[in-house]
Design a protein around this motif. Sequence first.
Motif, PDB file in Angstrom:
ATOM      1  N   TYR A 136       0.888  -1.397   0.114  1.00  0.00           N
ATOM      2  CA  TYR A 136      -0.350   0.174  -0.059  1.00  0.00           C
ATOM      3  C   TYR A 136       0.811   1.157  -0.033  1.00  0.00           C
ATOM      4  O   TYR A 136       0.648   2.221  -0.915  1.00  0.00           O
ATOM      5  CB  TYR A 136      -1.009  -0.014   1.111  1.00  0.00           C
ATOM      6  N   ALA A 137       1.642   1.292   0.968  1.00  0.00           N
ATOM      7  CA  ALA A 137       2.569   2.765   1.032  1.00  0.00           C
ATOM      8  C   ALA A 137       3.351   2.483  -0.126  1.00  0.00           C
ATOM      9  O   ALA A 137       3.647   3.812  -0.716  1.00  0.00           O
ATOM     10  CB  ALA A 137       3.473   2.691   2.312  1.00  0.00           C
ATOM     11  N   GLU A 138       4.226   1.723  -0.545  1.00  0.00           N
ATOM     12  CA  GLU A 138       5.034   1.673  -1.697  1.00  0.00           C
ATOM     13  C   GLU A 138       4.150   2.160  -2.684  1.00  0.00           C
ATOM     14  O   GLU A 138       4.496   2.956  -3.764  1.00  0.00           O
ATOM     15  CB  GLU A 138       5.292   0.254  -1.938  1.00  0.00           C
ATOM     16  N   TYR A 139       3.052   1.783  -2.971  1.00  0.00           N
ATOM     17  CA  TYR A 139       2.069   2.029  -4.488  1.00  0.00           C
ATOM     18  C   TYR A 139       1.703   3.771  -4.185  1.00  0.00           C
ATOM     19  O   TYR A 139       2.189   4.209  -5.384  1.00  0.00           O
ATOM     20  CB  TYR A 139       0.884   1.178  -4.332  1.00  0.00           C
ATOM     21  N   LEU A 140       1.441   3.833  -3.032  1.00  0.00           N
ATOM     22  CA  LEU A 140       0.898   5.465  -3.062  1.00  0.00           C
ATOM     23  C   LEU A 140       2.155   6.048  -3.303  1.00  0.00           C
ATOM     24  O   LEU A 140       2.059   7.413  -3.806  1.00  0.00           O
ATOM     25  CB  LEU A 140       0.487   5.589  -1.831  1.00  0.00           C
ATOM     26  N   ILE A 141       3.307   5.879  -2.619  1.00  0.00           N
ATOM     27  CA  ILE A 141       4.807   6.775  -2.787  1.00  0.00           C
ATOM     28  C   ILE A 141       4.895   6.821  -4.197  1.00  0.00           C
ATOM     29  O   ILE A 141       5.290   7.790  -4.773  1.00  0.00           O
ATOM     30  CB  ILE A 141       5.771   6.094  -2.018  1.00  0.00           C
ATOM     31  N   ARG A 183       3.061   6.747  -6.837  1.00  0.00           N
ATOM     32  CA  ARG A 183       2.116   7.779  -7.202  1.00  0.00           C
ATOM     33  C   ARG A 183       2.549   8.855  -7.065  1.00  0.00           C
ATOM     34  O   ARG A 183       2.568   9.894  -8.171  1.00  0.00           O
ATOM     35  CB  ARG A 183       0.719   7.461  -6.974  1.00  0.00           C
ATOM     36  N   MET A 184       3.060   9.418  -6.075  1.00  0.00           N
ATOM     37  CA  MET A 184       3.369  10.800  -5.783  1.00  0.00           C
ATOM     38  C   MET A 184       4.494  10.882  -6.325  1.00  0.00           C
ATOM     39  O   MET A 184       4.791  12.197  -6.794  1.00  0.00           O
ATOM     40  CB  MET A 184       3.426  10.725  -4.183  1.00  0.00           C
ATOM     41  N   GLU A 185       5.727  10.022  -6.612  1.00  0.00           N
ATOM     42  CA  GLU A 185       6.672  10.362  -7.311  1.00  0.00           C
ATOM     43  C   GLU A 185       6.511  10.566  -8.617  1.00  0.00           C
ATOM     44  O   GLU A 185       7.420  11.350  -9.574  1.00  0.00           O
ATOM     45  CB  GLU A 185       7.744   9.121  -7.225  1.00  0.00           C
ATOM     46  N   GLU A 186       5.408   9.835  -9.471  1.00  0.00           N
ATOM     47  CA  GLU A 186       5.091   9.998 -10.664  1.00  0.00           C
ATOM     48  C   GLU A 186       4.229  11.516 -10.863  1.00  0.00           C
ATOM     49  O   GLU A 186       4.278  12.117 -11.928  1.00  0.00           O
ATOM     50  CB  GLU A 186       4.202   9.098 -11.185  1.00  0.00           C
ATOM     51  N   MET A 187       3.462  11.890 -10.068  1.00  0.00           N
ATOM     52  CA  MET A 187       2.809  13.376  -9.813  1.00  0.00           C
ATOM     53  C   MET A 187       3.256  14.265  -8.734  1.00  0.00           C
ATOM     54  O   MET A 187       2.577  14.260  -7.601  1.00  0.00           O
ATOM     55  CB  MET A 187       1.270  12.785  -9.768  1.00  0.00           C
ATOM     56  N   PRO A 188       4.173  15.340  -9.246  1.00  0.00           N
ATOM     57  CA  PRO A 188       4.747  15.984  -8.431  1.00  0.00           C
ATOM     58  C   PRO A 188       3.619  16.855  -7.688  1.00  0.00           C
ATOM     59  O   PRO A 188       3.789  17.443  -6.397  1.00  0.00           O
ATOM     60  CB  PRO A 188       5.715  16.916  -8.870  1.00  0.00           C
ATOM     61  N   GLN A 189       2.442  17.137  -8.251  1.00  0.00           N
ATOM     62  CA  GLN A 189       1.684  17.984  -7.646  1.00  0.00           C
ATOM     63  C   GLN A 189       0.428  17.143  -6.835  1.00  0.00           C
ATOM     64  O   GLN A 189      -0.389  17.910  -6.346  1.00  0.00           O
ATOM     65  CB  GLN A 189       0.709  18.813  -8.790  1.00  0.00           C
ATOM     66  N   LEU A 190       0.562  15.820  -6.620  1.00  0.00           N
ATOM     67  CA  LEU A 190      -0.309  15.143  -5.900  1.00  0.00           C
ATOM     68  C   LEU A 190       0.273  15.175  -4.191  1.00  0.00           C
ATOM     69  O   LEU A 190       1.510  14.800  -4.016  1.00  0.00           O
ATOM     70  CB  LEU A 190      -0.343  13.496  -6.318  1.00  0.00           C
ATOM     71  N   GLY A 191      -0.782  15.813  -3.511  1.00  0.00           N
ATOM     72  CA  GLY A 191      -0.451  16.244  -2.281  1.00  0.00           C
ATOM     73  C   GLY A 191      -1.124  15.085  -1.368  1.00  0.00           C
ATOM     74  O   GLY A 191      -0.448  14.954  -0.389  1.00  0.00           O
ATOM     75  N   ILE A 192      -2.155  14.315  -1.575  1.00  0.00           N
ATOM     76  CA  ILE A 192      -2.813  13.382  -0.654  1.00  0.00           C
ATOM     77  C   ILE A 192      -3.542  12.530  -1.727  1.00  0.00           C
ATOM     78  O   ILE A 192      -3.996  12.737  -2.544  1.00  0.00           O
ATOM     79  CB  ILE A 192      -4.181  14.174  -0.040  1.00  0.00           C
TER      80      ILE A 192
END
Length: 177
Positions: free
Chosen positions: A107-112, A114-123
């Motif tokens: 779970y955490a790895e997957y969400l991290i 996504r955040m690495e792919e999308m710099p404007q993703l905040g939550i």
Amino acid sequence: MVDRSYIAVTSVRNEEDFIEDCLRAVLHQSIPPDVYVVVDDGSTDGTPLIVKRFKVEYLRIDVPRHPTRGVNLAYALNKGVERATELCPGWRFLLKVDGDTVIPPRYAEYLIERMEEMPQLGICGGQPQGWSIRPKRVTDGARLYRRECWEGIGGLDLINAFDLHAVLKARKLGWET
């Protein structure tokens, strides 16, 4: 190497039926948290005994129960983030997991990722199996916050529906959710 450091925080109050599964799920992530703080907001059941069996930072707060739903929970989560930051000042992401929530091992790895792919993703958060969620709606049970977003929104406000309010504040600041 990419810095994937994160802290995890869970607030509990009388979660003895669920907390063990929650703790195991967070501690056994494919990328484990640098620090995991569990804040006990006045449990009167066996929750503290269960939590103390795990290698987590246990923080007990005893504050009067606020009549507005969610205020104590938001306060406890903010205190947990403060303590985790003392223990791990360089964290990049915050995983907030409810005490009755069980997350899958990646779970955490997957969400991290996504955040690495999308710099404007905040939550961001996952979608529970079998649930139908509106687009751009972040689930409440387990969310990942980018540190810059968390600090920009000033943590959680002490109000009812604090999770939704955090998303709205983040969007107002230009973050994707």
